[in-house]
Design a protein around this motif. Sequence first.
Motif, mmCIF file in Angstrom:
data_model
loop_
_atom_site.group_PDB
_atom_site.id
_atom_site.type_symbol
_atom_site.label_atom_id
_atom_site.label_comp_id
_atom_site.label_asym_id
_atom_site.label_seq_id
_atom_site.Cartn_x
_atom_site.Cartn_y
_atom_site.Cartn_z
ATOM 1 N N THR A 194 13.000 -2.180 11.794
ATOM 2 C CA THR A 194 11.855 -1.541 12.446
ATOM 3 C C THR A 194 12.258 -0.933 13.786
ATOM 4 O O THR A 194 11.780 0.129 14.159
ATOM 5 C CB THR A 194 10.702 -2.538 12.645
ATOM 6 N N ARG A 195 13.156 -1.597 14.484
ATOM 7 C CA ARG A 195 13.626 -1.030 15.740
ATOM 8 C C ARG A 195 14.298 0.314 15.482
ATOM 9 O O ARG A 195 14.020 1.315 16.139
ATOM 10 C CB ARG A 195 14.608 -1.978 16.442
ATOM 11 N N ALA A 196 15.170 0.325 14.480
ATOM 12 C CA ALA A 196 15.868 1.573 14.142
ATOM 13 C C ALA A 196 14.885 2.662 13.710
ATOM 14 O O ALA A 196 15.112 3.845 13.943
ATOM 15 C CB ALA A 196 16.890 1.314 13.032
ATOM 16 N N ALA A 197 13.794 2.238 13.090
ATOM 17 C CA ALA A 197 12.817 3.217 12.618
ATOM 18 C C ALA A 197 11.841 3.610 13.716
ATOM 19 O O ALA A 197 11.095 4.579 13.589
ATOM 20 C CB ALA A 197 12.054 2.648 11.426
ATOM 21 N N GLY A 198 11.828 2.819 14.791
ATOM 22 C CA GLY A 198 10.923 3.110 15.891
ATOM 23 C C GLY A 198 9.471 2.751 15.591
ATOM 24 O O GLY A 198 8.546 3.429 16.017
ATOM 25 N N VAL A 199 9.285 1.666 14.862
ATOM 26 C CA VAL A 199 7.925 1.190 14.581
ATOM 27 C C VAL A 199 7.864 -0.315 14.873
ATOM 28 O O VAL A 199 8.901 -0.951 15.082
ATOM 29 C CB VAL A 199 7.535 1.424 13.104
ATOM 30 N N ALA A 200 6.668 -0.852 14.870
ATOM 31 C CA ALA A 200 6.528 -2.289 15.120
ATOM 32 C C ALA A 200 6.831 -3.080 13.852
ATOM 33 O O ALA A 200 6.795 -2.534 12.748
ATOM 34 C CB ALA A 200 5.126 -2.592 15.595
ATOM 35 N N GLN A 201 7.110 -4.353 14.054
ATOM 36 C CA GLN A 201 7.485 -5.179 12.898
ATOM 37 C C GLN A 201 6.418 -5.166 11.814
ATOM 38 O O GLN A 201 6.724 -5.080 10.632
ATOM 39 C CB GLN A 201 7.715 -6.625 13.345
ATOM 40 N N GLY A 202 5.196 -5.296 12.245
ATOM 41 C CA GLY A 202 4.107 -5.374 11.282
ATOM 42 C C GLY A 202 4.010 -4.157 10.380
ATOM 43 O O GLY A 202 3.618 -4.260 9.213
ATOM 44 N N THR A 203 4.381 -3.025 10.917
ATOM 45 C CA THR A 203 4.286 -1.785 10.151
ATOM 46 C C THR A 203 5.113 -1.844 8.869
ATOM 47 O O THR A 203 4.738 -1.285 7.839
ATOM 48 C CB THR A 203 4.776 -0.602 11.011
ATOM 49 N N PHE A 204 6.208 -2.555 8.977
ATOM 50 C CA PHE A 204 7.073 -2.710 7.802
ATOM 51 C C PHE A 204 6.278 -3.167 6.591
ATOM 52 O O PHE A 204 6.416 -2.632 5.496
ATOM 53 C CB PHE A 204 8.164 -3.734 8.116
ATOM 54 N N TYR A 205 5.400 -4.144 6.826
ATOM 55 C CA TYR A 205 4.668 -4.756 5.715
ATOM 56 C C TYR A 205 3.498 -3.913 5.224
ATOM 57 O O TYR A 205 2.833 -4.277 4.264
ATOM 58 C CB TYR A 205 4.224 -6.164 6.117
ATOM 59 N N THR A 206 3.270 -2.804 5.891
ATOM 60 C CA THR A 206 2.266 -1.873 5.389
ATOM 61 C C THR A 206 2.816 -1.168 4.149
ATOM 62 O O THR A 206 2.073 -0.773 3.256
ATOM 63 C CB THR A 206 1.948 -0.812 6.462
ATOM 64 N N TYR A 207 4.130 -1.044 4.093
ATOM 65 C CA TYR A 207 4.732 -0.269 2.999
ATOM 66 C C TYR A 207 5.621 -1.062 2.057
ATOM 67 O O TYR A 207 5.880 -0.627 0.939
ATOM 68 C CB TYR A 207 5.513 0.908 3.586
ATOM 69 N N PHE A 208 6.104 -2.192 2.540
ATOM 70 C CA PHE A 208 6.995 -2.973 1.683
ATOM 71 C C PHE A 208 6.582 -4.436 1.680
ATOM 72 O O PHE A 208 6.180 -4.975 2.711
ATOM 73 C CB PHE A 208 8.435 -2.824 2.167
ATOM 74 N N ALA A 209 6.715 -5.045 0.535
ATOM 75 C CA ALA A 209 6.283 -6.438 0.396
ATOM 76 C C ALA A 209 7.227 -7.387 1.125
ATOM 77 O O ALA A 209 6.856 -8.502 1.480
ATOM 78 C CB ALA A 209 6.190 -6.808 -1.071
ATOM 79 N N GLY A 210 8.420 -6.961 1.357
ATOM 80 C CA GLY A 210 9.373 -7.846 2.019
ATOM 81 C C GLY A 210 10.766 -7.248 1.988
ATOM 82 O O GLY A 210 10.968 -6.102 1.592
ATOM 83 N N LYS A 211 11.701 -8.034 2.407
ATOM 84 C CA LYS A 211 13.064 -7.560 2.545
ATOM 85 C C LYS A 211 13.668 -7.210 1.181
ATOM 86 O O LYS A 211 14.338 -6.194 1.029
ATOM 87 C CB LYS A 211 13.897 -8.660 3.216
ATOM 88 N N GLU A 212 13.419 -8.058 0.228
ATOM 89 C CA GLU A 212 13.980 -7.803 -1.100
ATOM 90 C C GLU A 212 13.433 -6.518 -1.696
ATOM 91 O O GLU A 212 14.166 -5.768 -2.326
ATOM 92 C CB GLU A 212 13.648 -8.966 -2.050
ATOM 93 N N GLY A 244 0.831 -1.184 0.000
ATOM 94 C CA GLY A 244 0.000 0.000 0.000
ATOM 95 C C GLY A 244 0.867 1.235 0.000
ATOM 96 O O GLY A 244 1.701 1.407 0.874
ATOM 97 N N ALA A 245 0.691 2.066 -1.006
ATOM 98 C CA ALA A 245 1.421 3.320 -1.000
ATOM 99 C C ALA A 245 0.773 4.201 0.065
ATOM 100 O O ALA A 245 -0.443 4.161 0.229
ATOM 101 C CB ALA A 245 1.320 3.977 -2.361
ATOM 102 N N PRO A 246 1.548 4.962 0.783
ATOM 103 C CA PRO A 246 0.994 5.794 1.853
ATOM 104 C C PRO A 246 -0.016 6.789 1.299
ATOM 105 O O PRO A 246 0.189 7.359 0.226
ATOM 106 C CB PRO A 246 2.220 6.498 2.429
ATOM 107 N N LYS A 247 -1.098 6.970 2.011
ATOM 108 C CA LYS A 247 -2.140 7.864 1.510
ATOM 109 C C LYS A 247 -2.307 9.122 2.353
ATOM 110 O O LYS A 247 -3.135 9.971 2.071
ATOM 111 C CB LYS A 247 -3.462 7.104 1.438
ATOM 112 N N THR A 248 -1.537 9.197 3.385
ATOM 113 C CA THR A 248 -1.576 10.414 4.199
ATOM 114 C C THR A 248 -0.143 10.859 4.450
ATOM 115 O O THR A 248 0.801 10.114 4.176
ATOM 116 C CB THR A 248 -2.233 10.163 5.577
#
Lengths: 222, 222
Positions: free
Chosen positions: B60-78, B24-28
């Motif tokens: 995610t730790r470095a970004a200060g967000v939860a792990q799940g948040t990562f997958y809101t914006y990126f499909a995966g590590k690659e 999902g591309a960010p909408k806000t």
Amino acid sequence: MTRTASLKTATPDPADDAAQAGPGAPKTARGARTRARILKAAEDTFGTLGYHRAGISDITRAAGVAQGTFYTYFAGKEEILRELVRDMGHQVRAHLAAEIVDAGDRLQAEEKGLRAFLQYLFEHPSLYRVLQEAQFVDESIYREYYEAFGRGYLRMLADATRKGEIRAGNNEVRVWALMGMSNFLGLRYALWDRDVSFDEIVATISDLFRNGLTLEGPEKNP
Amino acid sequence: MTRTASLKTATPDPADDAAQAGPGAPKTARGARTRARILKAAEDTFGTLGYHRAGISDITRAAGVAQGTFYTYFAGKEEILRELVRDMGHQVRAHLAAEIVDAGDRLQAEEKGLRAFLQYLFEHPSLYRVLQEAQFVDESIYREYYEAFGRGYLRMLADATRKGEIRAGNNEVRVWALMGMSNFLGLRYALWDRDVSFDEIVATISDLFRNGLTLEGPEKNP
DNA sequence: CGGAAAGGTGAATCAGTTGTCATATTGTTG
DNA sequence: CAACAATATGACAACTGATTCACCTTTCCG
């Protein structure tokens, strides 16, 4: 370079040729053979799958041995990579050295060397991948490889400077520039696409060495 | 390149600039900020730990967000790696282009470009690691990077040839040779050891471009 | 203001790997 | 050939780390 060298300097330590470190160096001919098979299998496997995607099981399957056998000769995945890089390093250097010996002067040596390197990379594509991936597994192996390569190269340039075959200049910097050139040319034209002949590449680089990029003093050579 | 491009060719698809693909591309504005934080965190994390050692949790730790948040914006590590390489590629090219615009001729542009590249690498060491590791995660991103870089470079050399600033020759091969040089010089002298000044390096390479390696027609320049 | 959409959480799941080990086979040597 | 050392086996314990998901919080907008 890591091993016992600093401790028992005197002891020549037999069974050292085919077996750096490792849990147990092979003590019989069979063992040596098996170890060699595993090492070769690792080269192929790392070369095609890459270091990280390749599992120990892929290596042992390719070698035709059981998983456990791997650990008879290598402490783990990292160690076999180290071994491999050392091995392959020796081979390229030996090969290139042999291809260069009969060069008349430095420029000719550069031409022969570049052509031989491109050809070698084309025939041993694993070298590139194994080496480059090793960089991020254990940087010291990678540095060791290029520093060893560079030392030999530097000696040759120094000789050439002394003989008046090349102009004075910072040969160390030149060495790294030259290694970088070969590396990229190899990646692009030997591994990715052979859409330009090695002759053409060598000619282009040779022209750079003879005349630089500028127009001044043009057409010095045919 | 994967995305919907082939399906809905007509639709310009807004919110495409800051967000290639992704679940999902960010909408806000908040979403865009978070995404950017994660991307930056990935750059730092991959840069120091390396792609494979770095876990999503590290990012995610470095970004200060939860792990799940990562997958809101990126499909995966690659995918985040791909994004990162594209991003960083744009940045270097833009930076180098800006440093070069006011160069009088090609030789001067090469000097300025090399110096700027060394400096940039020194200040953004992550670039090297992320890029080089990307090569073995998804070769196409890596090729894309250098081919894009190479295209721009080639255009400039072609111009220079037309203007008579450099001699005729196979500029494509030259481009790869030059990129290789910069790469290795950067690795050795900007990332490993700054034991030789950038001025010295630039001077050495500049001399190579002006005069080649040979003695003929010596001391053309001071 | 209120409801819906977007954003955020983190524990749980799940696939894949490494390295171990008890056991079996092969080779060596006196 | 007996006894010992070296090799080889392959199932598996232990672990790592990516991705999912049911649920909660914030923001947006009529």
